[in-house]
Design a protein around this motif. Structure first.
Motif, short mmCIF file in Angstrom:
data_model
loop_
_atom_site.label_atom_id
_atom_site.label_comp_id
_atom_site.label_asym_id
_atom_site.label_seq_id
_atom_site.Cartn_x
_atom_site.Cartn_y
_atom_site.Cartn_z
N GLY A 1 0.79 -1.22 0.00
CA GLY A 1 0.00 0.00 0.00
C GLY A 1 0.82 1.27 0.00
O GLY A 1 0.28 2.37 -0.17
N GLY A 2 2.13 1.15 0.19
CA GLY A 2 2.96 2.34 0.17
C GLY A 2 2.99 2.97 -1.23
O GLY A 2 2.89 2.26 -2.23
N ASP A 3 3.16 4.28 -1.26
CA ASP A 3 3.14 4.98 -2.55
C ASP A 3 3.71 6.37 -2.36
O ASP A 3 4.03 6.79 -1.24
CB ASP A 3 1.70 5.06 -3.07
N SER A 4 3.85 7.08 -3.47
CA SER A 4 4.24 8.49 -3.44
C SER A 4 2.99 9.34 -3.65
O SER A 4 2.30 9.15 -4.66
CB SER A 4 5.26 8.78 -4.53
N VAL A 5 2.71 10.23 -2.70
CA VAL A 5 1.50 11.05 -2.77
C VAL A 5 1.83 12.49 -2.42
O VAL A 5 2.92 12.79 -1.92
CB VAL A 5 0.41 10.53 -1.80
N GLN A 6 0.86 13.36 -2.67
CA GLN A 6 1.00 14.76 -2.31
C GLN A 6 0.53 14.97 -0.87
O GLN A 6 -0.32 14.22 -0.36
CB GLN A 6 0.15 15.62 -3.24
N ALA A 7 1.05 16.00 -0.25
CA ALA A 7 0.60 16.36 1.10
C ALA A 7 -0.91 16.58 1.09
O ALA A 7 -1.45 17.17 0.14
CB ALA A 7 1.32 17.60 1.58
N GLN B 1 10.24 4.22 9.86
CA GLN B 1 11.63 4.63 10.01
C GLN B 1 12.02 5.47 8.79
O GLN B 1 11.98 4.99 7.66
CB GLN B 1 12.56 3.43 10.15
N ALA B 2 12.38 6.70 9.07
CA ALA B 2 12.87 7.60 8.03
C ALA B 2 14.39 7.50 7.97
O ALA B 2 15.02 7.13 8.97
CB ALA B 2 12.44 9.03 8.32
N PRO B 3 15.00 7.84 6.84
CA PRO B 3 16.46 7.76 6.73
C PRO B 3 17.16 8.55 7.81
O PRO B 3 16.83 9.72 8.07
CB PRO B 3 16.72 8.36 5.34
N GLY B 4 18.11 7.91 8.49
CA GLY B 4 18.87 8.58 9.53
C GLY B 4 18.17 8.72 10.85
O GLY B 4 18.71 9.34 11.77
N GLU C 1 6.50 15.03 6.64
CA GLU C 1 7.20 14.36 7.73
C GLU C 1 6.70 12.94 7.99
O GLU C 1 7.27 12.23 8.81
CB GLU C 1 7.13 15.19 9.01
N ASP C 2 5.64 12.53 7.31
CA ASP C 2 5.18 11.14 7.41
C ASP C 2 5.95 10.22 6.47
O ASP C 2 5.78 8.99 6.51
CB ASP C 2 3.68 11.05 7.07
N SER C 3 6.79 10.77 5.63
CA SER C 3 7.57 9.97 4.68
C SER C 3 8.51 9.05 5.44
O SER C 3 9.28 9.50 6.29
CB SER C 3 8.37 10.88 3.75
N ALA C 4 8.45 7.77 5.13
CA ALA C 4 9.27 6.77 5.82
C ALA C 4 8.98 5.40 5.25
O ALA C 4 8.05 5.23 4.46
CB ALA C 4 8.97 6.77 7.33
N MET C 5 9.77 4.42 5.68
CA MET C 5 9.43 3.02 5.45
C MET C 5 8.52 2.60 6.61
O MET C 5 8.87 2.84 7.78
CB MET C 5 10.69 2.17 5.43
N TYR C 6 7.40 2.01 6.28
CA TYR C 6 6.44 1.59 7.29
C TYR C 6 6.47 0.07 7.44
O TYR C 6 6.44 -0.66 6.45
CB TYR C 6 5.04 2.05 6.91
N TYR C 7 6.51 -0.37 8.69
CA TYR C 7 6.59 -1.79 9.01
C TYR C 7 5.44 -2.20 9.91
O TYR C 7 5.04 -1.44 10.79
CB TYR C 7 7.88 -2.10 9.77
N GLN D 1 8.72 -6.74 5.98
CA GLN D 1 9.86 -6.15 5.27
C GLN D 1 9.68 -4.66 5.01
O GLN D 1 10.64 -3.98 4.63
CB GLN D 1 10.08 -6.89 3.95
N GLY D 2 8.46 -4.16 5.16
CA GLY D 2 8.24 -2.73 5.01
C GLY D 2 7.64 -2.33 3.67
O GLY D 2 7.78 -3.04 2.68
N THR D 3 6.98 -1.19 3.68
CA THR D 3 6.45 -0.58 2.46
C THR D 3 6.72 0.92 2.56
O THR D 3 6.55 1.52 3.62
CB THR D 3 4.94 -0.87 2.31
N ARG D 4 7.17 1.51 1.45
CA ARG D 4 7.64 2.90 1.50
C ARG D 4 6.53 3.89 1.21
O ARG D 4 5.78 3.74 0.24
CB ARG D 4 8.78 3.11 0.51
N VAL D 5 6.48 4.91 2.04
CA VAL D 5 5.54 6.03 1.86
C VAL D 5 6.34 7.30 1.66
O VAL D 5 7.22 7.62 2.47
CB VAL D 5 4.61 6.18 3.08
N THR D 6 6.06 7.99 0.57
CA THR D 6 6.72 9.27 0.28
C THR D 6 5.64 10.32 0.10
O THR D 6 4.74 10.16 -0.72
CB THR D 6 7.58 9.18 -0.98
N VAL D 7 5.76 11.39 0.87
CA VAL D 7 4.78 12.48 0.80
C VAL D 7 5.51 13.75 0.38
O VAL D 7 6.45 14.17 1.05
CB VAL D 7 4.08 12.70 2.14
N THR D 8 5.10 14.33 -0.72
CA THR D 8 5.73 15.54 -1.21
C THR D 8 4.81 16.73 -0.99
O THR D 8 3.58 16.64 -1.14
CB THR D 8 6.06 15.42 -2.70
#
Length: 125
Positions: free
Chosen positions: A8-14, A37-40, A86-92, A117-124
């Protein structure tokens, strides 16, 4: 062997919404949760649920995210509304049996021995 599979992870707009799914949330699991978990950054608990329906949320997602489960489908869900950058992260998803301990929902990563293994969510924005 436990197998939890997120999707269900995807790249979406804020401001948009996503629903994450975790298949494999078997009925023997009492404690279940979503982490991200976000990078870093360290892995943080987002939402947790126990079999009696009690839930717990991180302050950062209260009122926007909803955790739920469909026992008939062995699936855990995370409905995410009003997404922010700020919700952008890998979700487990994570799960644990109760072993005789009928406790409250738990947002501590160290509590859970079973992970997907996680699913990535990217919010721009």
């Amino acid at each position: 062997q436990v197998r939890l599979v997120e999707s269900g992870g995807d790249s979406v707009q804020a401001g948009e919404s996503l629903r994450l799914s975790c298949v494999g949330a078997e009925s023997r699991f009492y404690y279940m949760a979503w982490f991200r978990q976000a990078p870093g950054k360290e892995r943080e608990g987002v939402a947790a649920i126990v079999r009696n329906g009690s839930t717990k949320y991180a302050d950062s997602v209260k009122g926007r995210f909803t955790i739920s489960e469909d026992v008939s489908k062995n699936t855990l869900y995370l409905q995410m509304n009003s997404l922010k950058a700020e919700d952008s992260a890998m979700y487990y998803c994570a799960a644990d049996e109760n072993y005789g301990s009928w406790g409250p929902p738990n947002l501590s990563a160290s509590w859970y021995p079973n992970w997907g293994q996680g699913t990535r969510v990217t919010v721009t924005s």
